[in-house]
Structure formats: C-alpha cells, structure tokens
Design an enzyme around this catalytic site. Structure first.
Site, PDB file in Angstrom:
ATOM      1  CB  CYS A  14      67.320  90.720  -4.552  1.00  0.00           C
ATOM      2  SG  CYS A  14      67.299  89.189  -3.573  1.00  0.00           S
TER       3      CYS A  14
ATOM      4  CB  CYS B 282      64.694  91.006  -8.663  1.00  0.00           C
ATOM      5  SG  CYS B 282      65.790  89.827  -9.392  1.00  0.00           S
TER       6      CYS B 282
ATOM      7  CB  CYS C 146      61.273  84.807  -3.815  1.00  0.00           C
ATOM      8  SG  CYS C 146      60.619  84.469  -2.078  1.00  0.00           S
TER       9      CYS C 146
ATOM     10  CB  CYS D 219      68.638  83.754  -9.038  1.00  0.00           C
ATOM     11  SG  CYS D 219      69.605  84.733  -8.127  1.00  0.00           S
ATOM     12  CB  CYS D 220      64.163  82.884  -6.462  1.00  0.00           C
ATOM     13  SG  CYS D 220      64.023  84.411  -6.407  1.00  0.00           S
TER      14      CYS D 220
END
Length: 245
Positions: free
Chosen positions: A209, A212, A235, A121-122
């Site tokens: 985010c 997280c 990240c 995702c990062c």
C-alpha cells in the site's frame, strides 16, 4: 471447496515438501493442478516471483485461478500493472475487496488507521478478505521467497496451514518460489519480457500500500521498506492469519 484433512496427511505434506526442493517449478505446479485442479489458486501482489510463477503456469497450460488483494490503497502503478498483466497473460485476475470502504473504516476506527494501528488496518484490508477466499480453496499458491526477510527463511515449498483456528480449517500452502533468489527472478522477467511494476526501477523492491511503502537501498532487506517506524515486517496474511503444522 476447502481442504479435507482426509485428502492428505501431514506426513505426506512433509515428504512432498522435501521432494519438491529438487523439482522444477513447472513440475510442482503440474502436480498441484493434477491433484486439485481449480481448487488451487495463485494469490499475487504482483511482485516479481509471483509473475514468474504465473508465467510458468500459463506456458504449461495450467489454468489456475489468480487473485489479488485490493486494499483500495495500492499505488496507481500497481492498478495499471494488473491491467497490463491481464492482457499479457490473457487471464482475469480476481480482486478481493475489503468489506469496509476507506470511508467506513475511518468512521469506525479513525482517519488514516495505518498510521496509528497498522496491524488492525492490515487485518481489515488484507487478512479478512483473504481468509474468506481461502475457505473456497484447497491450495493457496504464494510467491514467498526465503531470501526476502528473516521471517521467511524457514518457508517450506509445501505446508499444511491451519488458517482458521477458530473454525478448525486447513489449507495447503504452496510456496514454489521459496528457493529462488532475487537475481534469478529478475533474470527470468527480463528474458521473457514480462510486465512488472515500474516502481521497482525506482528502488521499491517490495510494493504494498502506498502509505506504508518506501524505496530501499541494496544494503537493506527486500521488505525493509514496509511499515517504516513500526516493529512490523509482515501484513499478517503469512503470520497471524494462521500457522503451519
């Protein structure tokens, strides 16, 4: 325009990094602007150190471009802060948007990817947009501080960064806030009445985010509230994006 290796040698980078340890923040920023102009840009996630750095640049009349990574998963308070800072500093902050929308990401990788594969995702929402931006620059200016976490303790003020190993691309990574501690940053913010994220007053000492990020106690490291439950504290934009040489 990206950095050419004939513009600066690794030996000069190391010498300047040592020299900058005793130089004022404004002097380091002025050296950067005088040598690279708008090919040097400030990347910020609106943490305190980055705001101090932007304030120094604006006060000194150094019009560095400023950009931020908009993952489309930021807190509402973060988006509002961006608008407040643009008014306060009288600048435009460029938002870097991932190529995949959240809906497209969910379709390709499954829903709420950050819960199952946070590194992926990062990479999609931060690393790839940043890497694309860095190809346009010679210097990436960050707000990293050594005190933030164990992974940042060895940060040098100036580093030659091999950010795209596949295509053999380099950039200068300038970390002028590296020696500053948290107390010094927040004393400066309050003295100059610089807008900051109100989540900071609710225990969020490092803000990313919303899925997280959690509040932390003073006994924890500043970045302990990121990716709780995973063996992860970065990240990727300062780690697996590339390497310092």
């Amino acid at each position: 325009m990206s950095l050419r290796l004939d513009e600066i040698t690794p030996e000069e980078v190391r010498t300047l990094a040592d020299k900058f340890e005793t130089r004022a923040l404004e002097d380091v920023l002025r050296w950067t602007w005088d040598r690279f102009g708008p090919r040097a840009a400030i990347g910020t996630s609106f943490q305190g150190a980055g705001l101090v750095m932007i304030h120094h640049a604006v006060k000194a009349g150094l019009p560095f471009p400023v950009f931020t990574l908009d993952t489309q998963l930021l807190f509402p308070e973060t988006y509002e802060l961006q608008r407040r800072l643009e008014n306060f500093f009288e600048i435009k902050i460029e938002s870097l948007i991932p190529e995949l929308s959240l809906e497209e990401q969910a379709k390709d990788f499954g829903p709420e990817l950050w819960k199952s594969r946070p590194d992926t995702c990062c990479s999609i929402r931060k690393v790839e947009p940043l890497q694309k931006k860095l190809t346009q620059l010679a210097v990436w200016i960050t707000g990293i501080r050594r005190q933030q976490s164990d992974t940042r303790e060895s940060t040098r003020i100036l580093e030659l960064y091999h950010f795209d190993i596949l295509n053999d691309r380099y950039i200068l990574k300038l970390n002028p806030m590296a020696p500053w501690d948290r107390d010094r940053v927040w004393a400066y913010l309050r003295e100059h009445k610089i807008p900051y994220n109100p989540l900071q007053d609710r225990g969020y000492r490092s803000i990313g985010c919303y899925p997280c990020t959690r509040a932390t106690s003073d006994a924890e490291s500043e970045r302990a509230g990121r990716w709780t439950g995973f063996d992860k504290s970065e990240c990727g934009i300062h780690t697996f994006l590339g390497q310092s040489i």
